[in-house]
Design a protein around this motif. Structure first.
Motif, mmCIF file in Angstrom:
data_model
loop_
_atom_site.group_PDB
_atom_site.id
_atom_site.type_symbol
_atom_site.label_atom_id
_atom_site.label_comp_id
_atom_site.label_asym_id
_atom_site.label_seq_id
_atom_site.Cartn_x
_atom_site.Cartn_y
_atom_site.Cartn_z
ATOM 1 N N THR A 1 -71.810 67.744 55.995
ATOM 2 C CA THR A 1 -70.998 66.502 55.581
ATOM 3 C C THR A 1 -70.522 65.651 56.819
ATOM 4 O OG1 THR A 1 -69.284 65.479 54.133
ATOM 5 C CG2 THR A 1 -69.127 67.785 54.887
ATOM 6 N N MET B 1 -71.101 76.170 52.379
ATOM 7 C CA MET B 1 -70.347 76.539 53.625
ATOM 8 C C MET B 1 -70.845 77.496 54.482
ATOM 9 S SD MET B 1 -68.061 73.881 54.371
ATOM 10 C CE MET B 1 -66.532 74.633 54.834
ATOM 11 N N MET C 1 -59.769 79.563 57.494
ATOM 12 C CA MET C 1 -59.608 78.006 56.776
ATOM 13 C C MET C 1 -58.839 78.394 55.607
ATOM 14 S SD MET C 1 -62.944 75.720 57.081
ATOM 15 C CE MET C 1 -64.042 75.918 58.524
ATOM 16 N N GLY D 1 -65.478 72.470 63.302
ATOM 17 C CA GLY D 1 -66.356 71.302 63.928
ATOM 18 C C GLY D 1 -67.615 72.014 64.334
ATOM 19 N N VAL E 1 -66.973 66.256 58.939
ATOM 20 C CA VAL E 1 -65.950 66.640 58.105
ATOM 21 C C VAL E 1 -66.249 67.868 57.394
ATOM 22 C CG1 VAL E 1 -64.998 64.228 57.780
ATOM 23 C CG2 VAL E 1 -66.691 65.229 56.018
ATOM 24 N N THR E 2 -66.969 68.893 57.858
ATOM 25 C CA THR E 2 -67.272 69.864 57.060
ATOM 26 C C THR E 2 -66.259 70.982 57.593
ATOM 27 O OG1 THR E 2 -69.647 69.521 57.797
ATOM 28 C CG2 THR E 2 -69.067 71.595 56.521
ATOM 29 N N GLY E 3 -65.171 71.310 56.654
ATOM 30 C CA GLY E 3 -64.107 72.135 56.798
ATOM 31 C C GLY E 3 -63.113 71.819 57.421
ATOM 32 N N LEU E 4 -62.006 72.410 57.596
ATOM 33 C CA LEU E 4 -60.655 71.945 58.087
ATOM 34 C C LEU E 4 -60.790 71.647 59.592
ATOM 35 C CD1 LEU E 4 -57.973 74.404 56.493
ATOM 36 C CD2 LEU E 4 -58.820 72.205 55.525
ATOM 37 N N ASP E 5 -60.095 70.837 59.958
ATOM 38 C CA ASP E 5 -60.291 70.465 61.392
ATOM 39 C C ASP E 5 -59.333 71.362 62.236
ATOM 40 O OD1 ASP E 5 -60.794 69.100 63.931
ATOM 41 O OD2 ASP E 5 -60.281 66.971 63.057
ATOM 42 N N MET E 6 -59.819 72.573 62.318
ATOM 43 C CA MET E 6 -58.770 73.405 63.075
ATOM 44 C C MET E 6 -58.895 73.244 64.627
ATOM 45 S SD MET E 6 -59.764 77.041 60.884
ATOM 46 C CE MET E 6 -61.379 76.923 61.236
ATOM 47 N N LYS F 1 -57.890 70.457 66.203
ATOM 48 C CA LYS F 1 -56.898 69.934 66.381
ATOM 49 C C LYS F 1 -55.588 70.484 66.508
ATOM 50 C CE LYS F 1 -58.150 65.172 65.270
ATOM 51 N NZ LYS F 1 -59.501 65.520 65.094
#
Lengths: 477, 394
Positions: free
Chosen positions: A412, A425, A437, B145, B152-157, B159
Motif C-alpha cells: 500500500t 502483511m 509494531m 518501510g 504506508v505499509t505498517g507503522l513508520d518505525m 521515524k
C-alpha cells in the motif's frame, strides 16, 4: 449490545443531539470507501477535545471497542467498526483554528476537509500540499491516520511530511500533544509514529499542518500513447533527464474510455494510455521543463502531447483524473481499487502482469495511477452479488500485490493497510517486525480497544488479546 | 571500556553477527554503547562508562542503487562522504549536509537527526528516509518501510529511530530517496549591521515565489567566523536551470538596500556553515552548542538574546531552528537560563563532557516524556543501550 446506561452517559456528556444509536441511523456509518461493512452500536459527534475524552472514558467504562471516523472516504476499511462498539465521528470538529502565515502553518481540527485548508489560504499565495483524490470530502484527521498521499506528493511528500504537531486522545482518556509549530523538537518523533498509524494508537483531535508558498507557474500536459509500456518508459526517462514534475499520472486505455464517457475531459477514446504531467515552479523552470518533457514523451513514441492552454483546460484534465472512481461506478456495480507500489523502473512489467492477471481471472481491470512514484491503482470491476466472481476478484488482487512485493515494492502506497490488507502483511514483514509494531501499538492502545482488527494480521494483532477471532463479523470476502 | 571507544568497539561486517553480538551483550546485562564512526560523541547526552561498544562502521556496503528509481539502500556504517560520491557519479545527491560530514556514517546521522542548510527545500532525514532495518536488544532484525518512495505499509518505525541517539535499537541498514542534482547553484549573502533590515529581506524572500534551497542567518559573531564581516549575514542558496538561477539572482539583487548589502559567495561557504557546531567546539572545547527550536515570529527576539549573551548564533532562517555557541560551562549555563527564561525551547545539543554532565540538557514536557519512557522501556527495559545519550534524559 450497547448498554442503556452507556447511551445515557454519552447523551449526558455530549448532549442527545450528538449521539446516534438507532439501527437506521447507524447504517450510514457501517461503511467507508472500501467494500467492507460493519455497523457500530453507537456514533457520537463531539465538538471539543474534552467531549472526545468523555466518549473515550465511557467506552472504557463499558468495555466497548472504539473507532474514530472522518469523512469515511478511506479505501482500506480503516474506519469500519469491525468489532462494533462506539464510533467517534469528527464531523463537528471542523474548524480551522488558526492560520499563521508568519510561521507557515495552520492549526486545524480533525474534521476540517483537506481542500478547505488550501481554499482558506490560497488568496494569500499559500496551499496545503497533500491532495488525495477525495480532497473535496476527506478530512485532515483521516489524512493523518492514513498518512494520505495524492498526485501532487511527488515533489513535496505525503501527509507525514506536512504535519508539524498533533493533539490526540489516547485510549485511556489522556490527552497528549506532540510536536508543535517548531521544527526539530528533541526526543522520539511521536508525530512521525502516530501519522499513518491508522487510528490504532490515538484519536487525533488537533493538527498543525505546514503551509507552502504556491508556485508561480503551473503547466499541465496530456501525452497520448498507443501502448501503455511507452507511457511507463517515459516516466523512467524523465527521471534520467532530471525532470521532477509535480505530478505524473497514468491512465490506461480501459480507464481512459470510462473517464471520457463520464467527464468529457478531452481524453482520446482510442489511445492505449495517457500520461497527465504537471510541472510547477518558476516560470523559467516550467517553460524549460515543458520543452524537455515534450521531447522525452515524443522520443518514447507518444503520438501527441497537448499542453492545457488555459486554467479551464487544466481543470478539466484534472477533473477527469480526480473523478475517475466515479466514472468506474457508472459501468460496474462495484470495483476493488488496489494500491500496490513498485520502484519506478518496474512500472512497465507490473502493468504487463496486471493485464495477464486480468486475462487469467477473466476480470476487467482498468489502471489509473501515480506513475511518478510507482503507486499503482489497478481497479478490478466485479459484481458483489456474484460470490464466485467476488472470490476471483480477491485472488486476482492478491496476485497483483504479490507481484508488487516481488518487484521490490509494497502493498500500500497511500490507502493504508486497514482490514483490507492486514492479512497480507507477512508478505513484507517477518514475525519479528510485526511483533515490534504490535508492541508499539500496545504502548498506546494496551487493551486493543482502539480500532481493533486493523493494520496487523488478526492472528497476531493486539486485538486478539481482547477479542477472540469469532467476535469479528464476516467481511463478505 | 578504554577512552578510545571507536578503536575498542566490536565492529562486525555482517548484520547477522552484529545482531547476535548485540543480543548476547544485552542478555548478559552489559551496558552497551553503539555508534558508527563515533564522530558525534560530543552530541546528545553524556557518554557514560559501558561494558562493551559496538560500531556499525563495517556494515558499510552499498546494497541497492538503481539511479532511475532515485533510491539507494546502504549499510548503516557507510560514510556520508562515500554515499555522496556514489550518488554524484550519477549526478544525484542526498541533501542532508550533516555536520561532521567527513567521518559521519549514515546510521549516526540518522541517530542524531543531523541535517544542514538545504533543509529549507529538501527537509531533514525524516523526509528522505524511505526504509530501515534495525537490530533490537532481543536479537530481532526489524524492518520498517522499504525501497519505494511512497509507502504506508505498517507503522513508520524508521521515524522513531531518527533522533533517538541509539537509545532504542541499532540501525543496520537505511534506504533513502535521492534527488537529481540541479543544473546550477548560486550562493549569495545579504550583510546588514541592522538586524531589522535583514529581517525584512528574509521575509521578502520567503514570501516570494523564488523559494531558495537554503536560507541561513549568521549573527555578527557567527558571520565573522566564516569570514563575512560588516554585520549579520543572511546566506541564500538558489538552484535550478541557468535561466532560473539568473532570475533568482536578479530578483534577490533588487532586495538590496543601503542597509543591506549583497555579496556573491563561493559555494564552499556552506561547508563552513555546516560545520558550525564542530568548529565552535574545536575553538572552545569547554563550550556548548545549544539548539533553539523556535518559530519564525520569534527570530528577532532570539537574535537580541544572542547579542546580549555575546554568543555566535546560526539560524536555519526558513525553519527557525537556531544553534547558539556558548564559550564555556558557565556561559552555557547562563545562556540556557536566559533562553528558557524567555520561553525558548533550548536543548544543549553538543558540548564538553562537563557541559553534558552538569547541565539540564533537555526539558521535555511531562506527557510526551511519559510516552517516550514507555517506548524506551519496551525496547530496552534494563536501560542498557546508549544510556542517557538522549540529552541525559533517556
Amino acid at each position: 449490545m450497547l448498554p442503556q446506561a452507556a447511551l445515557q452517559d454519552l447523551e449526558r456528556a455530549l448532549g442527545p443531539r450528538a449521539v446516534l444509536a438507532r439501527a437506521q441511523d447507524l447504517t450510514l456509518y457501517e461503511y467507508d470507501g472500501s467494500i467492507e461493512k460493519s455497523k457500530p452500536e453507537c456514533v457520537v459527534f463531539p465538538r471539543t477535545t474534552s467531549e472526545v475524552v468523555a466518549a473515550v472514558k465511557t467506552a472504557r467504562a463499558y468495555d466497548l471497542p472504539l473507532v474514530g471516523r472522518g469523512a469515511g472516504t478511506g479505501l482500506s476499511g480503516g474506519v469500519i467498526p469491525r468489532a462494533g462498539g462506539l464510533m467517534i465521528a469528527f464531523s463537528r470538529m471542523n474548524k480551522i483554528l488558526e492560520i499563521d502565515y508568519e510561521n507557515e502553518c495552520a492549526v486545524v481540527q480533525p474534521g476540517v476537509v483537506n481542500l478547505d485548508i488550501t481554499r482558506a489560504v490560497q488568496g494569500n499565495g499559500y496551499y496545503y500540499a497533500p491532495d488525495p483524490s477525495s480532497q473535496k470530502a476527506c478530512t485532515i484527521g483521516g489524512n493523518v491516520a492514513e498518512n494520505a498521499g495524492g498526485p501532487h506528493t511527488l515533489i513535496y511528500g505525503v501527509t507525514t511530511n506536512h504535519v508539524l504537531g498533533i493533539e490526540a486522545v489516547l485510549p485511556d482518556g489522556s490527552v497528549i500533544r506532540v510536536g508543535g509549530k517548531e521544527f526539530d523538537r528533541p526526543g522520539y518523533d511521536l508525530v512521525g509514529l502516530l501519522t499513518g498509524s491508522e487510528g490504532t494508537m490515538a484519536l487525533v483531535t488537533q493538527v498543525i499542518v505546514r503551509l507552502m508558498r504556491s508556485p508561480e507557474a503551473v503547466k499541465t500536459l496530456l501525452a497520448i500513447y498507443e501502448r501503455p509500456e511507452d507511457a511507463a518508459a517515459t516516466v523512467g526517462d524523465l527521471t534520467a533527464r532530471a525532470v521532477t514534475p509535480a505530478a505524473v499520472e497514468m491512465l490506461d486505455g480501459v480507464m481512459l474510455r470510462m473517464v471520457e464517457e463520464a467527464t468529457h475531459a478531452g481524453y482520446p477514446l482510442d489511445a492505449g494510455a495517457v500520461l497527465l504531467i504537471e510541472l510547477e515552479g518558476l516560470r523559467e523552470t516550467v517553460e524549460e521543463q515543458l520543452a524537455l518533457v515534450n521531447e522525452v514523451c515524443l522520443a518514447n513514441r507518444a503520438r501527441e502531447v497537448r499542453a492545457a492552454q488555459s486554467e479551464e483546460e487544466r481543470a478539466l484534465l484534472w477533473k477527469g483524473r480526480k473523478n475517475a472512481f466515479g466514472a468506474v461506478g457508472r459501468v460496474s456495480p462495484t470495483y476493488y481499487v488496489q494500491d500496490g507500489v513498485v520502484p519506478r523502473t518496474r512500472i512497465a512489467d507490473t502493468l504487463q502482469h496486471i493485464y495477464k492477471v486480468s486475462e487469467k481471472y477473466d476480470l476487467q481491470i482498468s489502471n489509473i495511477f501515480h506513475a511518478g512514484d510507482g503507486n499503482m491503482h489497478p481497479i478490478i470491476l466485479f459484481d458483489p452479488d456474484d460470490p464466485e466472481q467476488t472470490a476471483r476478484t480477491k485472488k486476482a488482487g492478491e496476485e497483483i500485490l504479490k507481484y508488487c512485493v516481488q518487484a521490490g515494492g509494497a502493498i500500500t502506497g497511500e490507502h493504508g493497510v486497514g482490514m483490507e490488507k492486514n492479512e497480507l502483511m507477512p508478505l513484507l514483514f517477518t514475525d519479528d517486525s510485526l511483533e515490534t509494531m504490535e508492541r508499539l501499538m500496545r504502548i498506546f492502545n494496551p487493551d486493543g480497544r482502539l480500532n481493533p482488527g486493523k493494520l496487523l494480521p488478526t492472528g497476531k494483532g493486539c486485538m486478539e488479546i481482547r477479542l477472540p477471532p469469532a467476535h469479528y463479523r464476516s467481511t463478505e470476502w | 571500556m578504554p577512552a578510545d571507544v571507536a578503536g575498542a568497539a566490536v565492529a562486525p561486517s555482517e548484520i547477522g553477527e552484529f545482531r547476535e553480538g548485540l543480543a548476547a551483550a544485552a542478555a548478559a546485562g552489559r551496558a552497551i554503547e553503539i555508534g558508527g564512526a563515533f564522530s558525534k560523541r560530543s552530541m546528545g547526552g553524556p557518554t557514560v562508562p559501558v561494558d562493551i561498544a559496538f560500531s556499525t562502521r563495517n556494515l558499510n556496503r552499498l546494497r541497492i542503487y538503481e539511479p532511475a528509481d532515485l533510491t539507494i539502500s546502504v549499510g548503516a556504517g557507510m560514510r556520508y562522504k562515500q554515499l555522496a560520491e556514489t550518488l554524484a557519479a550519477n549526478n544525484q545527491f542526498l541533501p542532508l549536509d550533516p555536520p561532521y560530514g567527513e567521518e559521519a556514517t549514515m546510521g549516526g546521522i540518522l541517530a542524531a537527526n543531523a541535517g544542514g542548510p538545504r533543509r529549507r527545500r529538501y527537509g531533514t532525514a525524516r523526509d528522505m528516509l524511505i526504509g530501515m532495518e534495525f537490530a533490537t536488544l532481543e536479537g530481532k532484525l526489524v524492518k520498517s518501510g522499504g525501497m519505494v518512495v511512497k509507502n504506508v505499509t505498517g507503522l513508520d518505525m524508521g521515524k522513531l529511530m531518527i533522533g533517538s541517539f541509539g537509545t532504542l535499537a541499532a540501525v543496520v541498514t537505511a534506504n533513502f530517496k535521492v534527488f537529481p542534482r540541479p543544473e546550477q547553484t548560486a550562493s549569495l549573502a545579504f550583510i546588514a549591521a541592522d538586524a531589522g533590515a535583514l529581517l525584512d529581506v528574509r521575509r521578502s524572500i520567503l514570501q516570494s515565489v523564488l523559494q531558495p534551497v537554503a536560507i541561513d542567518w549568521l549573527n555578527v559573531r557567527a558571520a565573522a567566523g566564516v569570514g563575512l564581516v560588516g554585520g549579520h549575514a543572511l546566506l541564500v542558496e538558489v538552484s535550478g536551470s541557468a535561466a532560473a538561477v539568473e532570475r533568482c539572482r536578479r530578483e534577490l539583487a533588487a532586495l538590496r538596500s543601503p542597509a543591506a548589502a549583497l555579496e556573491d559567495l563561493d559555494d564552499a561557504v556552506w561547508a563552513d556553515v555546516r560545520e558550525f557546531a564542530p568548529r565552535a567546539l574545536r575553538i572552545c572545547p569547554d563550550g556548548a552548542v545549544i539548539r533553539v527550536t523556535t518559530t519564525a515570529d520569534r527570530i528577532g527576539e532570539l537574535l537580541r538574546v544572542a547579542e546580549e549573551l555575546g554568543a555566535a548564533l546560526l539560524l536555519r532562517a526558513g525553519n527557525a531552528v537556531g544553534y547558539l555557541a556558548a564559550d564555556g560551562l558557565d556561559a552555557a549555563r547562563t545562556a540556557l537560563q536566559r533562553l528558557r527564561g524567555a520561553g525558548f525551547p533550548a536543548t544543549v545539543e553538543s558540548g564538553s563532557a562537563a557541559v553534558r554532565n552538569e547541565l539540564e540538557l533537555w526539558r521535555p514536557l511531562d506527557a510526551e516524556l511519559a510516552v517516550m519512557r514507555r517506548i524506551k522501556n519496551d525496547f530496552d527495559p534494563r536501560n542498557l543501550l546508549n544510556r542517557r545519550r538522549l540529552f541525559g534524559v533517556l
